[in-house]
Design an enzyme around this catalytic site. Structure first.
Site, PDB file in Angstrom:
ATOM      1  N   LYS A   1       0.846  -1.200   0.000  1.00  0.00           N
ATOM      2  CA  LYS A   1       0.000   0.000   0.000  1.00  0.00           C
ATOM      3  C   LYS A   1       0.884   1.253   0.000  1.00  0.00           C
ATOM      4  O   LYS A   1       1.903   1.297   0.698  1.00  0.00           O
ATOM      5  CB  LYS A   1      -0.869  -0.036   1.262  1.00  0.00           C
ATOM      6  CG  LYS A   1      -1.883   1.089   1.388  1.00  0.00           C
ATOM      7  CD  LYS A   1      -2.747   0.872   2.648  1.00  0.00           C
ATOM      8  CE  LYS A   1      -3.865   1.886   2.746  1.00  0.00           C
ATOM      9  NZ  LYS A   1      -4.735   1.664   3.936  1.00  0.00           N
TER      10      LYS A   1
ATOM     11  N   SER B   1      -9.723   1.461   2.953  1.00  0.00           N
ATOM     12  CA  SER B   1      -8.893   2.238   2.076  1.00  0.00           C
ATOM     13  C   SER B   1      -7.827   1.437   1.342  1.00  0.00           C
ATOM     14  O   SER B   1      -7.240   1.941   0.379  1.00  0.00           O
ATOM     15  CB  SER B   1      -8.211   3.334   2.902  1.00  0.00           C
ATOM     16  OG  SER B   1      -7.340   2.756   3.853  1.00  0.00           O
TER      17      SER B   1
ATOM     18  N   SER C   1      -9.899  -0.843   7.213  1.00  0.00           N
ATOM     19  CA  SER C   1      -9.317  -0.747   5.871  1.00  0.00           C
ATOM     20  C   SER C   1      -8.534  -1.949   5.370  1.00  0.00           C
ATOM     21  O   SER C   1      -8.126  -1.981   4.213  1.00  0.00           O
ATOM     22  CB  SER C   1      -8.412   0.474   5.784  1.00  0.00           C
ATOM     23  OG  SER C   1      -9.206   1.599   5.550  1.00  0.00           O
TER      24      SER C   1
HETATM   25  N1  GLN Z   1     -13.387   3.547   6.212  1.00  0.00           N
HETATM   26  C1  GLN Z   1     -12.852   4.068   7.433  1.00  0.00           C
HETATM   27  C2  GLN Z   1     -12.570   5.544   7.309  1.00  0.00           C
HETATM   28  O1  GLN Z   1     -12.789   6.084   6.253  1.00  0.00           O
HETATM   29  C3  GLN Z   1     -11.634   3.310   7.838  1.00  0.00           C
HETATM   30  C4  GLN Z   1     -10.436   3.691   7.097  1.00  0.00           C
HETATM   31  C5  GLN Z   1      -9.205   2.951   7.528  1.00  0.00           C
HETATM   32  O2  GLN Z   1      -9.293   1.944   8.228  1.00  0.00           O
HETATM   33  N2  GLN Z   1      -8.067   3.500   7.145  1.00  0.00           N
HETATM   34  O3  GLN Z   1     -12.156   6.163   8.241  1.00  0.00           O
END
Ligand code: GLN
Length: 484
Positions: free
Chosen positions: A75, A150, A174
């Site tokens: 990532k 994400s 995420s």
């Molecule tokens: N979808 C969640 C957010 O937008 C989690 C994102 C993540 O775990 N980085 O905050």
């Protein structure tokens, strides 16, 4: 040999070890797949020349390391020395770190090397990979579907055989949500098990790196390689390194697994309920005792998360001012205007929304009512888990309230997007480990995942349960290649 990139990491490691395939051939096979998968938009940067050089080097060395000769894409939130690291943002569009994150360094020390950097939601804020400055990522499951977020580039690349395994970060889901949307395995480790040093920060008290893989055994291998104490991260846990892959066992008879009633939410699709029932049945047949439990503060998890995470994000993102690195606006007549224009041009809408919310909940007069209150509720959420873990070994829930949704479907409705994290955020608030496992498909043939939540530092146990589950679930990910 039939297409090696279809295989799991464990199988590939065997084949490299027995010299059925060289690291160079393996790397070439992945490069070919990546070049043919531009439609998925999973990569922001590729490092093919460097990967080929590394592969040759490993082919000439004795095979002694856990990940000897394995190319890996990661990532683009992990800083990589001398290689562009963007966090999916325009503001870091030209950022080339002079250092390597501890987690990626651990992987390289185990014999892996970088294949490229994977697309993600901007600063890891999102559940669909639609907030990246570098464009949407497509789910290989279907050309209209989001890959989750994400870590959407990671899930898409893994499911499309563009990397044998990968790593993501999980602040509120995420790793687990994109794993669930692509029929792959994703683990969010205990907070502090993997170093946060060198990872672009989103919400520091919640962020945690973890593996995304095709199988549970692969997940154990990757976790073993990436975890470990790091004195450069003050929240890193100082404990002996574990050998999760060697200790993996599928006898889970007698374990107690909790089923929390609060995870049956209103309007949950029938298919998710059926999936959960299927999971319970499989575990019961393996000799597990299922116990109904209650986590009464679950309903506060999402609002609590959406105060704590933006608050920490607003503070972490204050550093992007265009002065020392990253995008700098050419507009403005003085320093303050340069800051303002840089941030206004450099951040996307979702990131701006979080900064605004975060700044608001931390501002004087509102701090006690929002931020402090959220911190107190966070403790109650953690206590719910602590109380139940005196009675059960692990907790089984669905990973997400739906399968992968369509691109654009939730983009203009942030609340419906945030609701996607309903089953994943409590785990981050409590700092616990959780594993998302592919467990079935819905009517449309889209993958669905189940989540196993463990006690702090009990990764081995949830991996073992996952390992036994995987053998008995008979889930088969049959993604048809449409993108090349
Ligand atoms: N979808 C969640 C957010 O937008 C989690 C994102 C993540 O775990 N980085 O905050």
């Amino acid at each position: 040999m039939s297409d090696i990139t279809n295989q799991s990491l464990s199988e590939i490691l065997e084949n490299v070890k027995s010299k059925k395939i060289s690291s160079l051939e393996l790397t070439q096979a992945y490069i070919k797949n990546i070049e043919n998968a531009k439609k998925l938009n999973a990569f922001i940067t590729t490092t093919f020349d460097q990967a080929l050089e590394n592969a040759k080097k490993f082919d000439n060395k004795p095979n002694e390391l856990l990940l000897h000769g394995i190319p890996l894409a990661v990532k683009d939130l992990f800083c990589t020395e001398n290689i562009k690291t963007t966090a999916g943002s325009k503001i870091l569009n030209n950022f080339i770190p002079s250092y390597e994150s501890t987690v990626t360094k651990n992987l390289w020390n185990c014999g892996a090397f970088l294949l490229g950097k994977l697309n993600c939601d901007e600063f890891a804020m999102g559940s669909s990979n639609e907030t990246s400055f570098f464009g949407n990522v497509i789910n290989p499951v279907g050309d209209q579907l989001v890959p989750g977020g994400s870590s959407g580039g990671s899930s898409s690349a893994l499911a499309a055989n563009l990397t044998p395994a990968t790593i993501g970060t999980d602040t509120g889901g995420s790793i687990r949500q994109p794993a669930s949307f692509t029929g792959t395995v994703g683990l969010k480790p205990t907070y502090g098990l993997c170093s946060r040093w060198g990872i672009v920060a989103f919400a520091s008290s919640l962020d945690q790196a973890g593996p995304m893989t095709k199988t549970v055994s692969d997940c154990a291998i990757m976790l073993e390689a990436m975890s470990g104490f790091d004195e450069k991260d003050s929240t890193s846990i100082n404990k002996k390194k574990e050998t999760y892959s060697k200790n993996l066992k599928d006898n889970i008879k007698g374990l107690k697994i909790g089923i929390p009633k609060e995870y049956r939410v209103d309007n949950m699709p029938k298919e998710i309920d059926e999936l959960w029932e299927k999971g319970k049945k499989i575990l019961k047949n393996l000799g597990v005792q299922l116990i109904d439990i209650s986590l009464p503060h679950t309903k506060y998890a999402l609002p609590t998360y959406y105060i704590v995470a933006p608050a920490e994000a607003s503070s972490n993102l204050a550093r992007y001012d265009g002065v020392r690195y990253g995008h700098r606006s050419q507009k403005g007549k003085d320093l303050i205007e340069m800051y303002e224009n840089t941030r206004s041009e450099g951040f996307g809408d979702e990131v701006k929304r979080r900064i605004l919310i975060g700044t608001y909940v931390l501002s004087s007069g509102y701090y006690d009512a929002y931020y402090l209150k959220a911190q107190k509720v966070r403790q109650l959420i953690k206590k719910d888990f602590d109380d139940n873990f005196t009675k059960v070994d692990a907790i089984l829930t669905p990973s997400t309230p739906s399968s992968a949704f369509k691109i654009g479907e939730k983009k203009n409705d942030p609340v419906s997007m945030y609701l996607n994290d309903i089953f994943t955020v409590p785990v981050n608030l409590a700092g616990l480990p959780a594993l998302s496992l592919p467990a079935g498909i819905d009517k449309q043939g889209h993958p669905l995942g189940l989540q196993l939540i463990g006690k702090a530092l009990d990764e081995q146990k949830i991996l073992n349960i996952g390992y036994a589950f995987e053998k008995n679930c008979c889930y088969k990910n049959e993604i048809k290649k449409w993108w090349s």
